[in-house]
Design a protein around this motif. Structure first.
Motif, PDB file in Angstrom:
ATOM      1  N   VAL A   1       0.842  -1.197   0.000  1.00 51.73           N
ATOM      2  CA  VAL A   1       0.000   0.000   0.000  1.00 51.73           C
ATOM      3  C   VAL A   1       0.874   1.243   0.000  1.00 51.73           C
ATOM      4  CG1 VAL A   1      -1.709   1.313   1.312  1.00 51.73           C
ATOM      5  CG2 VAL A   1      -1.897  -1.175   1.169  1.00 51.73           C
ATOM      6  N   MET A   2       1.941   1.217   0.811  1.00 50.07           N
ATOM      7  CA  MET A   2       2.812   2.386   0.931  1.00 50.07           C
ATOM      8  C   MET A   2       3.662   2.603  -0.315  1.00 50.07           C
ATOM      9  SD  MET A   2       1.732   3.378   3.729  1.00 50.07           S
ATOM     10  CE  MET A   2       2.761   4.828   3.755  1.00 50.07           C
ATOM     11  N   GLU A   3       3.843   1.537  -1.110  1.00 43.11           N
ATOM     12  CA  GLU A   3       4.620   1.695  -2.344  1.00 43.11           C
ATOM     13  C   GLU A   3       3.848   2.488  -3.388  1.00 43.11           C
ATOM     14  OE1 GLU A   3       5.494  -2.274  -3.503  1.00 43.11           O
ATOM     15  OE2 GLU A   3       6.910  -2.622  -1.846  1.00 43.11           O
ATOM     16  N   GLU A   4       2.560   2.644  -3.173  1.00 44.84           N
ATOM     17  CA  GLU A   4       1.689   3.451  -4.026  1.00 44.84           C
ATOM     18  C   GLU A   4       1.633   2.938  -5.459  1.00 44.84           C
ATOM     19  OE1 GLU A   4       2.461   7.610  -3.791  1.00 44.84           O
ATOM     20  OE2 GLU A   4       2.208   7.694  -1.619  1.00 44.84           O
TER      21      GLU A   4
ATOM     22  N   ALA B   1     -10.058  -3.501  -0.726  1.00 44.19           N
ATOM     23  CA  ALA B   1     -10.639  -4.638   0.000  1.00 44.19           C
ATOM     24  C   ALA B   1      -9.560  -5.388   0.778  1.00 44.19           C
ATOM     25  CB  ALA B   1     -11.336  -5.581  -0.980  1.00 44.19           C
ATOM     26  N   MET B   2      -8.366  -5.459   0.205  1.00 45.22           N
ATOM     27  CA  MET B   2      -7.233  -6.125   0.875  1.00 45.22           C
ATOM     28  C   MET B   2      -6.863  -5.366   2.145  1.00 45.22           C
ATOM     29  SD  MET B   2      -3.569  -6.906  -0.903  1.00 45.22           S
ATOM     30  CE  MET B   2      -4.281  -7.211  -2.502  1.00 45.22           C
ATOM     31  N   VAL B   3      -6.793  -4.037   2.031  1.00 41.20           N
ATOM     32  CA  VAL B   3      -6.461  -3.193   3.182  1.00 41.20           C
ATOM     33  C   VAL B   3      -7.533  -3.344   4.258  1.00 41.20           C
ATOM     34  CG1 VAL B   3      -6.099  -0.818   3.948  1.00 41.20           C
ATOM     35  CG2 VAL B   3      -5.216  -1.558   1.731  1.00 41.20           C
TER      36      VAL B   3
ATOM     37  N   LYS C   1       9.695  -0.284   8.962  1.00 39.61           N
ATOM     38  CA  LYS C   1       8.583  -0.967   8.286  1.00 39.61           C
ATOM     39  C   LYS C   1       7.860  -1.926   9.209  1.00 39.61           C
ATOM     40  CE  LYS C   1      10.486  -0.601   3.626  1.00 39.61           C
ATOM     41  NZ  LYS C   1      10.917  -1.337   2.419  1.00 39.61           N
ATOM     42  N   SER C   2       7.853  -1.591  10.480  1.00 39.29           N
ATOM     43  CA  SER C   2       7.037  -2.415  11.390  1.00 39.29           C
ATOM     44  C   SER C   2       5.567  -2.147  11.104  1.00 39.29           C
ATOM     45  CB  SER C   2       7.359  -2.075  12.844  1.00 39.29           C
ATOM     46  OG  SER C   2       6.824  -0.800  13.175  1.00 39.29           O
ATOM     47  N   LEU C   3       4.731  -3.081  11.544  1.00 39.26           N
ATOM     48  CA  LEU C   3       3.290  -2.978  11.287  1.00 39.26           C
ATOM     49  C   LEU C   3       2.734  -1.679  11.862  1.00 39.26           C
ATOM     50  CD1 LEU C   3       1.360  -4.847   9.821  1.00 39.26           C
ATOM     51  CD2 LEU C   3       0.782  -5.895  12.000  1.00 39.26           C
ATOM     52  N   PHE C   4       3.177  -1.323  13.059  1.00 42.12           N
ATOM     53  CA  PHE C   4       2.665  -0.120  13.722  1.00 42.12           C
ATOM     54  C   PHE C   4       3.063   1.143  12.967  1.00 42.12           C
ATOM     55  CE2 PHE C   4       3.118   3.306  16.854  1.00 42.12           C
ATOM     56  CZ  PHE C   4       1.811   3.353  17.344  1.00 42.12           C
ATOM     57  N   LEU C   5       4.326   1.196  12.523  1.00 41.79           N
ATOM     58  CA  LEU C   5       4.797   2.389  11.806  1.00 41.79           C
ATOM     59  C   LEU C   5       4.120   2.519  10.442  1.00 41.79           C
ATOM     60  CD1 LEU C   5       8.598   2.231  12.689  1.00 41.79           C
ATOM     61  CD2 LEU C   5       6.926   3.901  13.510  1.00 41.79           C
ATOM     62  N   LEU C   6       3.913   1.361   9.807  1.00 45.40           N
ATOM     63  CA  LEU C   6       3.212   1.394   8.514  1.00 45.40           C
ATOM     64  C   LEU C   6       1.785   1.928   8.674  1.00 45.40           C
ATOM     65  CD1 LEU C   6       4.400  -2.002   7.006  1.00 45.40           C
ATOM     66  CD2 LEU C   6       4.925   0.268   6.092  1.00 45.40           C
ATOM     67  N   LEU C   7       1.130   1.516   9.756  1.00 42.95           N
ATOM     68  CA  LEU C   7      -0.232   2.000  10.034  1.00 42.95           C
ATOM     69  C   LEU C   7      -0.237   3.502  10.275  1.00 42.95           C
ATOM     70  CD1 LEU C   7      -1.631  -0.812  12.359  1.00 42.95           C
ATOM     71  CD2 LEU C   7      -2.667  -0.056  10.233  1.00 42.95           C
TER      72      LEU C   7
ATOM     73  N   PRO D   1      -3.579   9.618   0.574  1.00 43.00           N
ATOM     74  CA  PRO D   1      -4.881  10.188   0.152  1.00 43.00           C
ATOM     75  C   PRO D   1      -5.835   9.166  -0.435  1.00 43.00           C
ATOM     76  CG  PRO D   1      -3.021  11.175  -1.076  1.00 43.00           C
ATOM     77  CD  PRO D   1      -2.444  10.129  -0.177  1.00 43.00           C
ATOM     78  N   SER D   2      -5.303   8.120  -1.072  1.00 43.20           N
ATOM     79  CA  SER D   2      -6.188   7.129  -1.709  1.00 43.20           C
ATOM     80  C   SER D   2      -6.883   6.233  -0.697  1.00 43.20           C
ATOM     81  CB  SER D   2      -5.380   6.268  -2.678  1.00 43.20           C
ATOM     82  OG  SER D   2      -4.293   5.655  -2.001  1.00 43.20           O
ATOM     83  N   LEU D   3      -6.560   6.373   0.607  1.00 42.51           N
ATOM     84  CA  LEU D   3      -7.177   5.529   1.643  1.00 42.51           C
ATOM     85  C   LEU D   3      -8.067   6.348   2.580  1.00 42.51           C
ATOM     86  CD1 LEU D   3      -4.245   3.138   2.557  1.00 42.51           C
ATOM     87  CD2 LEU D   3      -6.387   2.511   1.471  1.00 42.51           C
ATOM     88  N   ASP D   4      -8.669   7.418   2.049  1.00 50.55           N
ATOM     89  CA  ASP D   4      -9.551   8.238   2.877  1.00 50.55           C
ATOM     90  C   ASP D   4     -10.673   7.419   3.499  1.00 50.55           C
ATOM     91  OD1 ASP D   4      -8.173  10.518   2.635  1.00 50.55           O
ATOM     92  OD2 ASP D   4      -9.411  11.408   1.046  1.00 50.55           O
ATOM     93  N   ALA D   5     -11.196   6.448   2.716  1.00 53.68           N
ATOM     94  CA  ALA D   5     -12.332   5.651   3.199  1.00 53.68           C
ATOM     95  C   ALA D   5     -11.955   4.814   4.414  1.00 53.68           C
ATOM     96  CB  ALA D   5     -12.844   4.758   2.082  1.00 53.68           C
ATOM     97  N   GLN D   6     -10.639   4.519   4.595  1.00 52.71           N
ATOM     98  CA  GLN D   6     -10.205   3.657   5.692  1.00 52.71           C
ATOM     99  C   GLN D   6      -9.565   4.426   6.850  1.00 52.71           C
ATOM    100  OE1 GLN D   6     -11.064   0.523   5.586  1.00 52.71           O
ATOM    101  NE2 GLN D   6     -11.857   0.760   3.497  1.00 52.71           N
TER     102      GLN D   6
END
Length: 1737
Positions: free
Chosen positions: A882-885, A893-895, A938-944, A951-956
């Motif tokens: 996701v972060m690689e854009e 749906a994956m996210v 790139k830990s799970l917490f930092l990625l979150l 911007p493409s994840l406004d819905a989440q």
């Protein structure tokens, strides 16, 4: 004397038979002589004669032998010593309504008949009702069928006793005679019912001189249609079509029919012809046999003996037991089975009539006695396999097969267990299925159904019902024998499942699409049959630990022997995140896989039961390899995921359908759910990292998440994304789905509650929709009723639609967006619905995972998946992409799924930390999420944390924020600090900023709305100022608020003038204002002003015959063929038997536009399939282009002539034109015009004494009428004239049901009649709805009414004036007896409103001159209207008084002028008629007249309002005005005195002459002797229906067709107009209507509703609307269940109750003449593919 001889003969014969050495032989010899003399004679005798001879010569001697004395005396003695049976035993006919109690019945097959149910305790319980398929019998009295209340009040013996074998009450001699007789006769019956064509008669029955008389007998089958058989018979046996139809109907009903009698040779020829002809038609010959006449006679008598046996058995328990002993006794020689077995084994070869007799005999004998029922059940089980074979090869329905009796014996709990112990019935049933399916097994003994016979397979599958019946009640106590036999049966059942395990494997298609879709329905139909049987076996096993363990081991052993879908390569090591898993590779996308794994799934179910009971501890689990067991289940889940990812598109729709049913509510319990369960079991036994690696391998995502593969192919990337979504979803399901007893500590009720909550989270649902979304148990129960009130609130239905349940707010916390029973579309809808709801509540859009219940200890290890290394690695990989854009590498749906999994893990960690100390908690997801990968950021917490900024994840974003808050909460719990106090600033700031932003947005919107309102108010103020300026003069005359006296006086005078203007007729009538009417055509959208000379504008309209107002339902008026015009339609009878109603939807078109549209409709409709069912082109029907209302004509729009009335002139004329003078002038005019037409020397009797002393001014000249004012008639454009003709012709054609003829003299009459009847119908509706007379109609309705009145008025100009004048003279003759003829009706025989309308509209014809077209002036017209209304009103008052037989008792009140005038008039009328009614007060007379005349006055007001355009008084537009005020306003508007009796005072001289003539008429004297119409007329409503629908079903149950004596299924249908119960869709009640066969409903509608009908089909619980013989539609019945839903065809069977609002709507549909429109609309909506023969209803 004859009776004595008969008795002596019977007694002597019985004595001979008893004394004979061989009673049976002697009896047969007697039958040999007598039977052929009674039955099958050369000349057929009537059924009554045949019955009488049989009774006298055959049955009476047999009964004498049985009783040893006169049968009547013997029967009386028998009755004294016997008791009535506790069992009801009523055998159900097909279609009969039966009842089952959902609270008390042991299983759904336990039912009661209508009579028993009505007298039982179950009526107040939760019951279900449905139509019987026939063949069953009532279980009332059977204590094993009911938990409580086994008996109704009729069959209750006083105390509930078990069904035990009653002590034989017969005397020994009687019992011996009964056995002897029954043995001989049952042997005789059996021999002839199992007769084969080539059999020979026994020596005792062989006729001495064997004559050459044979019958060619044709048998029924299900291969040939009615038409095939009729055609074959016409070709083969030289019969006409009617005879062939009779033969065919009887063959279908009774099963066979002798179609020819003759010599053996002639019958053989007929047989050959029938077989060859039928073979040519349908590739299969009909079954034909040749039987000797003696054999036919004996077979006929054998059937009658079957009925006689039933009668005799019903006399005594002893007789029943004797019969059972004989029927079940073993054959002495042992070669043949017992008699009842012989009959059963030959059942498939017997014809319908014989089968029916045998089955009923079994019902009333063996099934009514416990011990004999057991013996019969053993015989039935013994021959079960052969009986099922015969049934499968037979083509008749199961309801008439002996195999249908299985439900009567296998569902009895004690009997079922005895059959398992003594005959191992489970093994017998399953082996029968296996043998029947042997042809469908491949080399590996697995089922395959390529090219299967669907009919044969469906018959085989019916056998599974018997297995379900056996397993319905699990045993409370296990005997050793029961345990052994059950396990033996279970092993055989596993053999069946082994044939299904891995069947119909599929392999992914590469390259090109599959050529032929494989068969899949058969496999799933087997699975559906097993969906209840599998859990029932598990339930039986769970009742004892020992059996459960043995069953599990056996199931495991069989599964290990299954070798389907083997691995094709050796095991290998796979590495990921420092973990190694050693498994054998298998790719679902490349190797075969099957969706059918019943043994695997059964094993999973048994495992959970072992865990629930604790027996798992006794199982040696080291021998069980759970990974191997779960392998097949995982492959199946992966298959479903790959199909969802569109990887199997080339395999066609068959695989998509299989996956759909795999997850559908019908199959998921024993398919998808069990696969998930098996994976959960494997997850508890395997290392969590290894388990997830195994799942990644099977999903073919291992390399993808290991970073060892990449691709730029968009299709492949899309495929990986979809598979990743499915894989994450599976982990969510495995970890989160814990709602199963045994996995967690939940009850079945909680499981159902969760299902209901998630269904209601999609949208509010009806009860039936909810029930369909829930799985049923073996008793067809979902458990919905017990939980629905806990989780939802009910919203009641309105007049249409159904009640809906809405989930309670407090239950929304349990919503799981990834609920595993959601389909993809349901998931989307639920997610959208819940986000929308949260937005409305002002909450965030995060759909959090709910807090799940804790796993049971046996499954607690599953949560380890949420904190293992592979789990964290997979989630990191997803978020990193996701972060690689790169949008091609991830999906939203994956996210969403990844965030949900993180939420699940954090909730689990929080729960463990809250319940235990930190040191005890090994669950460390949050620590790993923060630590793993942290060195690279790139830990799970930092990625979150970084995801918030994407911007493409406004819905989440809301979900990400919630997850980060959960991390903080878990961290605080680990640090033992307060989560709420130490919530990070980072998390709090976004919350505050969002709240501030929302607040600012709401404030901005409020300001904008305020400015918008201010702008609108300013615009309205400016418009008002402009209006006042442009109408300054009007406002100058308005009084100021502070003005005094003079202004008030001016206002009063103005009000008085307005009041005077509110008069429609007479010298004070108001003026007609000039109105410019500009309308828009709905077709071309062009505007046009409505003028008399312009192109015609038309309204769509529908003309129909109506009986809505009839007072004599079922009687049609006589329309004389001689055309004399002295009956209907000239005079409408007061009963209003049938009228012509013209309604309009009010939509306007140009006449030319309509003509083009109608031509287009004709051209296009002819090409549409079954379009003639919707509209009748030949009768000019079409649908309104705008609202789709049914129409059959158009009404031209004619503008009102503006009129300024000359009051001075009117006053001068009024001084001369009094009522007497007006009558004289009319008489003279009519006399003169008639003389001119017939010749000047013509001296007619009419008006010979013309003045009758009415006026002293002398005889007026016949042209003196013209001196009171004439004017030129209106001229219409040719277009309007053409449309007037079109409309008038349609009214005439439809109203009189005649051919179109615009020159017919009745055309204007029908136009006036439809005007009057339509007004009466509208007034009736307004009165019934308590609405004011004016102002209640919609603008379009009012426009239609005005158009009809103006159209009717214009008819005078369209017809011959001589014809109009003749009609006027004949109509006037009713009011002026001086002009009457012999056939002029009396005052009691006409409807005066119709008469008034016709007189008013035809009166202008008197002004026509030969050379000049003239019409009366406005003043003349006003006086004509005034005098006509006064005369008609006086006559109607008299009609009301004469037709009244009793008068209302009115208490108190002073005597007024009105009451005195009423009493005076009544005295005069009584003297003239000779009817003296004593003690009638003037007050009661006045009240009766007021009430009686009110409808007439209301109709007249509507009529004159439309005709003249004069505004009615305001009192008539308000519902708040009292009835007295409305009455006075009506009289004022119609220029009548409020005291109507004053008319007789004002016109005293006229009344003095007319009253004696009116009352002394011979026609009136005659009419007084018959029943007359009372006034006001009785308003018609639909009949009263009972509140409880079962009352109607009871009526239908006891309905006897008046034309039929058989007990075939009937369709009782209730006419809602009159309450008649009819036998619909039955050949017995066909009648001729216009030389065409029609059904009972169609024939009834022709007389009851003038072709329109509204019927309630009781057993189908639906309304049928009929409009003609070829057109009708169904409509929901007004009965609803407790959930606000209708139940067509009683599909759900819930108790139904009448909904008054819906019934009121139906009544309005009828009253407002909308039935035709409703039919057309419903037919337009429904795509009619096959025409229904409505005329046969």
């Amino acid at each position: 004397m004859a009776e004595t001889e008969k008795s002596l003969d019977g007694l002597e014969l019985s004595k001979e038979w008893l004394e004979a050495a061989d009673t049976r032989a002697q009896l047969l010899r007697y039958l040999k002589e007598q039977v052929p003399r009674i039955f099958c004679l050369k000349t057929e005798s009537s059924p009554q004669e045949e019955e009488e001879l049989m009774q006298r010569r055959l049955l009476h001697p047999l009964e004498c032998f049985l009783f040893g004395e006169d049968p009547q005396e013997g029967l009386e003695k028998l009755k004294q010593g016997s008791t009535s049976s506790q069992l009801c035993g009523r055998v159900f006919k097909e279609g009969e309504t039966v009842y089952s109690c959902r609270d008390c019945a042991i299983d759904p097959t336990c039912v009661m008949c209508m009579d028993c149910f009505q007298g039982s305790v179950h009526k107040s319980h939760r019951y279900k009702m449905h139509a019987s398929s026939g063949g069953g019998f009532c279980d009332c009295g059977d204590v094993e069928a009911w938990k409580i209340g086994p008996c109704c009040s009729k069959h209750d013996p006083g105390a509930a006793t078990s069904m035990v074998m009653d002590e034989c009450l017969l005397q020994r001699e009687l019992h011996e005679r009964a056995e002897t007789l029954f043995r001989s006769l049952l042997q005789y019956v059996t021999d002839f019912l199992v007769w084969e064509e080539n059999s020979e008669l026994s020596a005792e029955l062989q006729p001495r001189p064997k004559d050459n008389a044979y019958y060619c007998v044709l048998y029924n089958d299900e291969h040939h249609s009615y038409d095939h058989v009729i055609l074959t018979l016409q070709r083969s046996v030289n019969c006409n079509e009617a005879e062939a139809q009779t033969h065919t109907a009887l063959i279908d009903k009774e099963g066979r029919r002798a179609v020819k009698r003759g010599t053996l040779r002639s019958c053989q020829q007929a047989k050959d012809l029938i077989r060859s002809n039928s073979d040519q038609i349908s590739q299969q010959p009909l079954r034909v046999e040749i039987l000797h006449a003696a054999v036919m006679a004996h077979q006929t008598f054998a059937l009658r003996l079957g009925s006689w046996f039933q009668k005799i058995i019903s006399y005594s328990v002893g007789f029943r037991q004797a019969f059972c002993l004989v029927a079940l006794e073993k054959n002495p020689d042992g070669e043949q089975p017992c008699l009842i077995s012989r009959l059963m084994l030959h059942d498939a070869r017997m014809f319908k009539g014989a089968r029916k007799i045998v089955h009923e005999l079994i019902f009333c004998s063996m099934l009514m006695e416990t011990e004999f029922k057991r013996l019969f059940a053993l015989e039935f089980t013994k021959h079960f396999k052969q009986l099922q074979k015969d049934f499968i090869n037979d083509d008749h329905e199961r309801s008439i097969s002996i195999t249908a009796l299985s439900v009567q014996i296998f569902t009895v709990p004690t009997l079922a267990r005895q059959l398992i112990e003594e005959a191992n019935v489970i093994k017998v049933i399953v082996e029968t299925v296996m043998e029947m399916l042997r042809d469908h097994q491949d080399v590996n003994s697995r089922f395959f159904f390529l090219g299967y016979n669907s009919d044969k397979l469906s018959r085989i599958q019916i056998i599974f019902h018997d297995l379900r019946y056996i397993l319905i009640s699990k045993p409370a106590v296990w005997t050793a024998e029961l345990r052994v036999q059950f396990l033996e049966g279970f092993k055989v059942f596993l053999r069946l499942l082994r044939c299904m395990q891995g069947m119909e494997e599929v392999k992914r298609q590469f390259g090109q699409h599959i050529a032929v879709e494989p068969e899949w329905e058969a496999g799933f139909s087997l699975q559906i049959q097993l969906r209840h049987i599998l859990p029932m076996f598990q339930d039986w096993c769970s009742s004892e630990d020992e059996i459960l363990l043995l069953a599990f081991k056996e199931c495991h052993r069989v599964l290990m022997q299954c070798g389907n879908q083997p691995f094709q390569s050796e095991a290998a090591d796979f590495y990921m995140c420092k973990h190694i898993v050693h498994v054998r590779p298998y790719k679902v996308s490349q190797q075969p896989v099957s969706i059918h794994l019943p043994i695997t799934r059964l094993l999973a179910g048994l495992y959970v039961l072992l865990c629930r009971t604790g027996a798992i501890d006794r199982l040696d689990q080291e021998k069980v390899e759970y990974t191997q067991l779960a392998e097949q289940a995982l492959r199946c889940v992966v298959l479903a995921a790959q199909v969802s990812a569109d990887m199997w598109r080339r395999n066609g729709l068959s695989l998509v359908s299989q996956v759909y049913y795999y997850q559908d509510v019908k199959c998921r319990d024993e398919m998808y759910d069990k696969d998930v369960l098996m994976l959960q079991i494997a997850a508890t036994k395997m290392d969590p990292n290894h388990f997830l690696m195994w799942i990644l391998l099977r999903f073919e995502l291992f390399d993808y998440f290991n970073g060892s593969c990449s691709s730029k192919d968009q299709d492949e990337l899309l495929q990986w994304n979809r598979l990743t979504e499915e894989m994450l979803y599976l982990i969510i399901v495995i970890v989160g789905e814990r709602y199963m007893p045994g996995i967690s500590n939940v009850t079945k009720e909680e499981v159902t509650m969760r299902e209901v909550i998630h269904l209601l989270c999609i949208e509010p649902m009806a009860h039936s929709t909810l029930a369909k979304g829930l799985p049923e148990n073996e008793c067809h129960e979902t458990g919905l009723e017990t939980v629905i009130t806990k989780v939802a609130t009910f919203r009641k239905p309105g007049v249409s639609g159904h009640g809906l349940y809405e989930v309670k707010k407090e239950r929304l916390a349990e919503f799981n967006p990834f609920f595993y029973h959601y389909s993809r579309s349901q998931h989307s809808k639920a997610e959208e619905s819940q986000k929308k709801r949260r937005a409305q509540e002002g909450s965030d859009k995060a759909l959090r995972p709910p807090v799940p219940p804790d796993f049971c200890p046996a499954f607690s290890a599953i949560v380890r998946l949420l904190c293992c290394d592979i789990f964290v690695h997979v989630l990191r990989c997803v978020l990193q992409r996701v972060m690689e854009e790169q949008t091609t590498h991830w999906t939203e749906a994956m996210v969403q799924r990844a965030l949900h999994l993180i939420g699940q893990a954090l909730l689990e960690e929080r729960a463990q930390l809250e319940n235990r100390t930190v040191e005890e908690v090994s669950f460390d997801f949050s620590l790993k999420a923060c630590k793993i990968g942290s060195e690279h950021g790139k830990s799970l917490f930092l990625l979150l944390s970084k995801m918030k900024l994407v911007p493409s994840l406004d819905a989440q974003k809301d979900m990400v924020k919630w997850v980060l808050q959960m991390f903080e909460i878990v961290k605080c719990l680990r640090d033992k600090s307060n989560p709420s106090a130490s919530t990070s600033v980072e998390a709090a700031k976004p919350e505050e900023s969002v709240q501030d932003k929302d607040k600012a947005e709401r404030k901005r919107k409020a300001e904008a709305a305020k400015l918008h309102r201010q702008k609108i108010m300013a615009q309205m103020s400016a418009m008002q100022k402009n209006f006042i300026e442009s109408n300054k003069m009007l406002y100058d005359n308005m009084p100021e608020s502070g003005t005094q006296g003079e202004t008030v006086t001016a206002m009063e005078s103005c009000a008085m003038e307005l009041m005077e203007m509110c008069v429609a007729i007479g010298p004070h009538r108001g003026s007609t204002p000039a109105e410019r009417e500009v309308l828009t055509c709905i077709l071309c959208q062009e505007e046009q002003e409505v003028t008399a000379q312009a192109q015609a504008m038309v309204l769509t309209a529908c003309v129909q015959r109506s009986t809505v107002l009839t007072q004599c339902r079922g009687k049609m008026p006589v329309n004389r063929a001689d055309g004399t015009g002295t009956s209907y339609p000239l005079f409408m009878p007061p009963e209003l038997a049938v009228g012509t109603h013209t309604g309009s939807c009010g939509h306007v078109m140009h006449a030319t536009c309509w003509q083009k549209y109608f031509e287009a409709v004709q051209n296009t409709t002819r090409n549409r399939l079954h379009a003639e069912l919707i509209i009748d082109l030949e009768n000019g029907e079409y649908l309104c282009p705008l609202c789709k209302s049914l129409c059959n004509t158009v009404i031209p729009l004619i503008p009102l002539e503006p009129l300024t009335f000359n009051y001075e002139n009117a006053e001068i004329i009024g001084q001369h034109l009094t009522l007497p003078r007006w009558i004289q002038i009319l008489s003279a005019r009519l006399k003169g015009l008639k003389s001119l037409s017939q010749g000047n020397d013509c001296n007619t009797q009419d008006g010979a004494d013309g003045d009758l002393g009415l006026c002293g001014e002398g005889q007026p000249d016949f042209r003196s009428i013209l001196s009171y004012g004439v004017q030129e008639p209106r001229k219409f454009s040719n277009s309007i004239v053409e449309m007037l003709v079109v409309c008038a012709t349609t009214v005439h054609r439809v109203g009189l049901q005649t051919a179109p003829n615009e020159l017919c003299p009745k055309v204007p009459l029908m136009a006036w009649n439809t005007c009057a009847f339509t007004i009466q119908a509208i007034e009736n509706v307004l009165r019934e709805d308590d609405k004011p007379l004016f102002g209640s109609l919609q603008n379009r309705q009012l426009a239609g009414l005005k158009a009809i009145v103006k159209f009717s008025a214009a008819q005078r100009l369209m017809s011959s004036q001589a014809v109009i004048r003749r009609h006027f003279a004949e109509l006037l003759a009713v009011l002026l007896p001086i002009m009457s003829r012999n056939d002029t009706p009396s005052l009691l025989e006409v409807d005066f409103f119709h008469l008034m309308v016709a007189l008013v509209l035809s009166a202008p014809s008197l002004y026509q001159e030969e050379t000049v077209d003239l019409q009366p002036s406005a003043v003349s017209t006003a006086y004509n209207h005034l005098h006509i209304v006064h005369l008609v009103t006086m006559a109607h008052v008299l009609q009301i008084l004469l037709s009244s037989k009793d008068f209302p008792a009115v208490m108190g009140g002073e005597e007024t002028e009105e009451t005195r005038a009423a009493a005076e008039l009544f005295t005069i009328v009584s003297q003239h008629t000779g009817r003296l009614i004593q003690d009638v007060s003037g007050r009661s007379l006045a009240e009766r007249v007021k009430k009686g005349i009110e409808p007439f006055l209301r109709c007249a007001a509507l009529f004159f309002s439309c005709l003249t355009g004069v505004q009615p008084p305001e009192e008539l537009s308000s519902a708040a005005v009292t009835s007295q005020g409305q009455s006075e306003a009506l009289c004022s508007y119609l220029a009548l005195p409020s005291n109507l009796f004053q008319l007789f005072q004002e016109h005293r001289d006229t009344a003095a002459v007319l009253l004696p003539r009116w009352c002394g008429s011979p026609a009136l004297t005659k009419a007084l002797k018959v029943q007359t119409v009372r006034y006001p007329r009785r308003p018609n409503h639909l009949i009263d229906l009972p509140e409880d629908y079962s009352t109607l079903l009871n009526q239908a149950c006891h309905f006897q067709c008046p034309r039929s004596t058989d007990d075939e299924r009937k369709h009782p249908t209730l006419c809602l107009f009159c309450g008649a119960m009819l036998c619909s869709q039955s050949s017995c009640c066909l009648t001729q209507l216009d030389e065409e066969d029609v059904g009972a409903c169609t024939a009834h509608a022709a007389t009851c509703g003038a072709g329109v009908g509204m019927f309630l089909r009781i057993r189908e619980c639906e309304i049928v609307l009929m409009a003609s013989r070829t057109r009708g539609s169904t409509y929901p019945a007004p009965y609803l269940d407790d959930y606000g839903e209708t139940d067509p065809h009683l599909g759900r069977g819930n108790p139904l109750h009448l909904c008054p609002e819906r019934y009121r709507k139906l009544n309005q549909l009828w009253q407002q003449h909308c039935i035709l429109e409703e039919i057309a609309r419903s037919l337009e909506v429904v795509n009619v593919m096959f025409a229904f023969e409505w005329q046969m209803l």
